[in-house]
Design a protein around this motif. Structure first.
Motif, PDB file in Angstrom:
ATOM      1  N   ILE A 167      47.591   7.300  34.167  1.00 49.73           N
ATOM      2  CA  ILE A 167      46.167   7.261  34.522  1.00 49.73           C
ATOM      3  C   ILE A 167      45.981   7.696  35.972  1.00 49.73           C
ATOM      4  CG2 ILE A 167      44.245   5.670  34.985  1.00 49.73           C
ATOM      5  CD1 ILE A 167      45.107   4.141  32.457  1.00 49.73           C
ATOM      6  N   LEU A 168      46.846   7.191  36.860  1.00 50.61           N
ATOM      7  CA  LEU A 168      46.759   7.592  38.262  1.00 50.61           C
ATOM      8  C   LEU A 168      47.116   9.069  38.424  1.00 50.61           C
ATOM      9  CD1 LEU A 168      48.366   4.476  40.000  1.00 50.61           C
ATOM     10  CD2 LEU A 168      45.926   5.025  39.764  1.00 50.61           C
ATOM     11  N   GLY A 169      48.070   9.541  37.639  1.00 49.34           N
ATOM     12  CA  GLY A 169      48.426  10.958  37.690  1.00 49.34           C
ATOM     13  C   GLY A 169      47.281  11.850  37.264  1.00 49.34           C
ATOM     14  N   GLU A 170      46.568  11.439  36.223  1.00 46.29           N
ATOM     15  CA  GLU A 170      45.408  12.219  35.784  1.00 46.29           C
ATOM     16  C   GLU A 170      44.321  12.220  36.859  1.00 46.29           C
ATOM     17  OE1 GLU A 170      41.930  12.237  32.337  1.00 46.29           O
ATOM     18  OE2 GLU A 170      43.612  10.839  32.173  1.00 46.29           O
ATOM     19  N   GLN A 171      44.112  11.072  37.494  1.00 51.81           N
ATOM     20  CA  GLN A 171      43.119  11.011  38.570  1.00 51.81           C
ATOM     21  C   GLN A 171      43.500  11.961  39.701  1.00 51.81           C
ATOM     22  OE1 GLN A 171      39.924   8.974  39.129  1.00 51.81           O
ATOM     23  NE2 GLN A 171      40.107  10.935  40.159  1.00 51.81           N
ATOM     24  N   TRP A 172      44.770  12.036  40.024  1.00 50.58           N
ATOM     25  CA  TRP A 172      45.244  12.949  41.059  1.00 50.58           C
ATOM     26  C   TRP A 172      44.936  14.399  40.691  1.00 50.58           C
ATOM     27  CZ3 TRP A 172      46.968  13.265  45.893  1.00 50.58           C
ATOM     28  CH2 TRP A 172      47.696  14.403  46.281  1.00 50.58           C
ATOM     29  N   ASP A 175      36.444  27.980  31.532  1.00 50.69           N
ATOM     30  CA  ASP A 175      37.438  28.591  32.402  1.00 50.69           C
ATOM     31  C   ASP A 175      38.838  28.160  31.950  1.00 50.69           C
ATOM     32  OD1 ASP A 175      39.128  29.455  34.422  1.00 50.69           O
ATOM     33  OD2 ASP A 175      37.811  28.805  36.056  1.00 50.69           O
ATOM     34  N   GLU A 176      39.575  29.089  31.339  1.00 45.78           N
ATOM     35  CA  GLU A 176      40.870  28.750  30.761  1.00 45.78           C
ATOM     36  C   GLU A 176      41.960  28.567  31.804  1.00 45.78           C
ATOM     37  OE1 GLU A 176      41.852  31.308  27.478  1.00 45.78           O
ATOM     38  OE2 GLU A 176      39.864  31.062  26.548  1.00 45.78           O
ATOM     39  N   SER A 177      41.659  28.862  33.063  1.00 44.30           N
ATOM     40  CA  SER A 177      42.635  28.594  34.117  1.00 44.30           C
ATOM     41  C   SER A 177      42.627  27.131  34.534  1.00 44.30           C
ATOM     42  CB  SER A 177      42.354  29.474  35.344  1.00 44.30           C
ATOM     43  OG  SER A 177      41.167  29.061  36.000  1.00 44.30           O
ATOM     44  N   LEU A 178      41.607  26.376  34.082  1.00 46.37           N
ATOM     45  CA  LEU A 178      41.482  24.964  34.450  1.00 46.37           C
ATOM     46  C   LEU A 178      41.926  24.082  33.292  1.00 46.37           C
ATOM     47  CD1 LEU A 178      37.983  24.966  36.200  1.00 46.37           C
ATOM     48  CD2 LEU A 178      40.232  24.927  37.299  1.00 46.37           C
ATOM     49  N   ARG A 179      42.850  23.188  33.556  1.00 51.25           N
ATOM     50  CA  ARG A 179      43.245  22.187  32.560  1.00 51.25           C
ATOM     51  C   ARG A 179      42.714  20.812  32.924  1.00 51.25           C
ATOM     52  NH1 ARG A 179      48.214  23.222  28.798  1.00 51.25           N
ATOM     53  NH2 ARG A 179      48.236  25.487  28.745  1.00 51.25           N
ATOM     54  N   ASP A 180      42.121  20.697  34.072  1.00 43.60           N
ATOM     55  CA  ASP A 180      41.423  19.486  34.497  1.00 43.60           C
ATOM     56  C   ASP A 180      40.108  19.916  35.138  1.00 43.60           C
ATOM     57  OD1 ASP A 180      43.335  17.128  34.069  1.00 43.60           O
ATOM     58  OD2 ASP A 180      44.598  18.554  35.149  1.00 43.60           O
ATOM     59  N   CYS A 181      39.090  19.079  34.996  1.00 47.47           N
ATOM     60  CA  CYS A 181      37.762  19.337  35.583  1.00 47.47           C
ATOM     61  C   CYS A 181      37.094  20.570  34.996  1.00 47.47           C
ATOM     62  CB  CYS A 181      37.840  19.480  37.100  1.00 47.47           C
ATOM     63  SG  CYS A 181      38.326  17.966  37.932  1.00 47.47           S
ATOM     64  N   GLU A 182      37.551  21.019  33.836  1.00 43.43           N
ATOM     65  CA  GLU A 182      36.902  22.177  33.213  1.00 43.43           C
ATOM     66  C   GLU A 182      35.461  21.874  32.845  1.00 43.43           C
ATOM     67  OE1 GLU A 182      37.677  19.538  30.063  1.00 43.43           O
ATOM     68  OE2 GLU A 182      39.112  20.256  31.566  1.00 43.43           O
ATOM     69  N   ASP A 183      35.171  20.600  32.511  1.00 43.35           N
ATOM     70  CA  ASP A 183      33.805  20.222  32.193  1.00 43.35           C
ATOM     71  C   ASP A 183      32.920  20.221  33.429  1.00 43.35           C
ATOM     72  OD1 ASP A 183      35.291  18.131  33.185  1.00 43.35           O
ATOM     73  OD2 ASP A 183      34.669  16.672  31.676  1.00 43.35           O
ATOM     74  N   VAL A 184      33.487  19.866  34.581  1.00 41.70           N
ATOM     75  CA  VAL A 184      32.735  19.898  35.835  1.00 41.70           C
ATOM     76  C   VAL A 184      32.349  21.324  36.177  1.00 41.70           C
ATOM     77  CG1 VAL A 184      32.807  19.401  38.307  1.00 41.70           C
ATOM     78  CG2 VAL A 184      33.882  17.818  36.685  1.00 41.70           C
ATOM     79  N   GLU A 185      33.315  22.237  36.088  1.00 41.10           N
ATOM     80  CA  GLU A 185      33.045  23.640  36.403  1.00 41.10           C
ATOM     81  C   GLU A 185      32.032  24.225  35.434  1.00 41.10           C
ATOM     82  OE1 GLU A 185      33.053  27.834  36.319  1.00 41.10           O
ATOM     83  OE2 GLU A 185      33.845  26.637  34.663  1.00 41.10           O
ATOM     84  N   TYR A 186      32.191  23.941  34.138  1.00 44.04           N
ATOM     85  CA  TYR A 186      31.272  24.512  33.160  1.00 44.04           C
ATOM     86  C   TYR A 186      29.863  23.960  33.348  1.00 44.04           C
ATOM     87  CZ  TYR A 186      29.592  26.602  28.892  1.00 44.04           C
ATOM     88  OH  TYR A 186      28.886  27.372  28.004  1.00 44.04           O
ATOM     89  N   SER A 187      29.767  22.681  33.645  1.00 49.04           N
ATOM     90  CA  SER A 187      28.452  22.065  33.853  1.00 49.04           C
ATOM     91  C   SER A 187      27.688  22.728  34.991  1.00 49.04           C
ATOM     92  CB  SER A 187      28.616  20.572  34.140  1.00 49.04           C
ATOM     93  OG  SER A 187      29.155  19.877  33.042  1.00 49.04           O
ATOM     94  N   SER A 188      28.415  23.165  36.021  1.00 47.47           N
ATOM     95  CA  SER A 188      27.736  23.796  37.160  1.00 47.47           C
ATOM     96  C   SER A 188      27.056  25.095  36.749  1.00 47.47           C
ATOM     97  CB  SER A 188      28.736  24.053  38.289  1.00 47.47           C
ATOM     98  OG  SER A 188      29.640  25.096  37.965  1.00 47.47           O
ATOM     99  N   ARG A 189      27.584  25.757  35.725  1.00 53.64           N
ATOM    100  CA  ARG A 189      26.948  26.977  35.216  1.00 53.64           C
ATOM    101  C   ARG A 189      25.857  26.659  34.207  1.00 53.64           C
ATOM    102  NH1 ARG A 189      31.024  29.787  32.294  1.00 53.64           N
ATOM    103  NH2 ARG A 189      32.722  28.355  32.795  1.00 53.64           N
ATOM    104  N   LEU A 190      26.099  25.620  33.422  1.00 51.18           N
ATOM    105  CA  LEU A 190      25.150  25.272  32.368  1.00 51.18           C
ATOM    106  C   LEU A 190      23.864  24.681  32.929  1.00 51.18           C
ATOM    107  CD1 LEU A 190      24.586  24.934  29.326  1.00 51.18           C
ATOM    108  CD2 LEU A 190      25.752  22.721  29.449  1.00 51.18           C
ATOM    109  N   ALA A 191      23.979  23.843  33.952  1.00 52.32           N
ATOM    110  CA  ALA A 191      22.813  23.110  34.464  1.00 52.32           C
ATOM    111  C   ALA A 191      21.741  24.015  35.049  1.00 52.32           C
ATOM    112  CB  ALA A 191      23.259  22.093  35.504  1.00 52.32           C
TER     113      ALA A 191
END
Length: 326
Positions: free
Chosen positions: A207-212, A167-183
């Motif tokens: 690091i805290l900014g990325e976590q946010w 999903d190219e609209s996601l710059r964070d958590c893209e792996d989480v979203e993709y995993s939900s389809r792959l699994a």
């Protein structure tokens, strides 16, 4: 023979790219093609990759890692795609070990690995926090899993195409979203035979900014995953620790009634530490008591940001905002 396309998404990565690609070129099982997808770098990353003999695919405008991974898949032909982040240097047997798992079990569609316990470049204590935390939680879930960290992951091309594009609209958590389809389509294996040394963030505020940023979409993504009937992903942090942190924050106003009541959030902070005793022991065994105290202080700060981000991100599931995550 199974062919392998190794894809390195890259954006301004000259600090680590040479180490990353030299490790690829030293693999006991060399990939059949090595493609660096340069996402509009301005620091000479593309030229460095070409100097090392890699094929470079350039994206003219920075579009993020999802777009770079999609572009890399489009530009390659291997039966297996090995995605590798530009700040990871693989152990020499990583590609061979990933292929051994895939070749040994046709039902496994994707295999991903873990980080080494030492960073690729030692940039100080904040980076050690990130590395040791990542190592611990991933090793806790070794075996068949429901999610993928694509920093060092091999996936069959037909499985990748079946699950769709990142999903190219996601710059964070893209792996989480993709995993939900792959699994829901394929078995996924997390292994400690595929290992790489990672250069992680070295300054606490970023690091805290990325976590946010990563916390904000988690609740909407979780609800979308549940609607699709996908299995729940593995947790990087103990749910009991997240709960203890959330309750500690909620109980802080008690101190306005009486300073003695601050014992309640203090007890909850102690509960936060005890929620993952294995993590405390792991860090203590590698870096000693002083660093463990520092580690848990940073870990608490990360959880405060995580809990706050989850609360703010949960607003995205209100009526009128759900469609984007459906």
């Amino acid at each position: 023979m199974t062919t392998v396309s190794l894809i390195v998404p890259c954006y301004n990565a000259t600090k680590t790219l040479r180490l990353c690609l030299e490790a690829v070129l030293a693999q006991t099982r060399l990939p059949d093609e090595i493609v660096v997808v340069d996402d509009a770098s301005t620091d000479g990353s593309a030229e460095l990759a070409e100097e090392l003999g890699c094929r470079v695919v350039r994206i003219p405008v920075n579009r993020g890692v999802s777009a770079a991974r999609n572009t890399g898949a489009d530009a390659t032909t291997g039966d297996v795609i090995f995605y590798l982040d530009s700040d990871v240097a693989l152990r020499p047997d990583a590609v061979a070990n990933a292929l051994a798992i895939l070749d040994g079990d046709p039902d496994v569609g994707c295999v991903h690995g873990v980080y080494d316990t030492e960073p690729l470049i030692d940039d100080g204590p904040a980076e050690w926090y990130r590395i040791l935390h990542a190592v611990h939680w991933r090793r806790r879930h070794l075996g068949e899993v429901n999610s993928v960290v694509f920093a060092l992951a091999a996936i069959r091309r037909d499985v990748l195409l079946g699950a769709g594009r990142f999903d190219e609209s996601l710059r964070d958590c893209e792996d989480v979203e993709y995993s939900s389809r792959l699994a829901v389509r394929s078995r996924i294996v997390l292994t400690d035979t595929v290992v790489g040394r990672h250069d992680d963030g070295s300054d606490l505020l970023p690091i805290l900014g990325e976590q946010w940023r990563r916390a904000l979409p988690l609740i909407p993504l979780a609800l979308a995953t549940n609607r699709r009937g996908a299995a729940k992903p593995e947790h990087a942090n103990r749910p009991t620790g997240i709960l203890a942190c959330a309750l500690a924050l909620a109980c802080l106003p008690l101190g306005l009634l009486s300073p003695a009541l601050l014992a309640v959030p203090a007890a909850l902070v102690a509960g936060f530490v005890l929620a993952d005793v294995e993590l405390v022991r792991f860090v203590h065994g590698r870096r000693g008591p002083a660093f463990t105290a520092y580690f848990m202080g940073v870990h608490l700060a990360v959880h405060v940001v995580l809990v706050t981000g989850l609360a703010v991100g949960s607003l995205r599931v209100l009526p009128g905002l759900r469609k984007r995550y459906a």
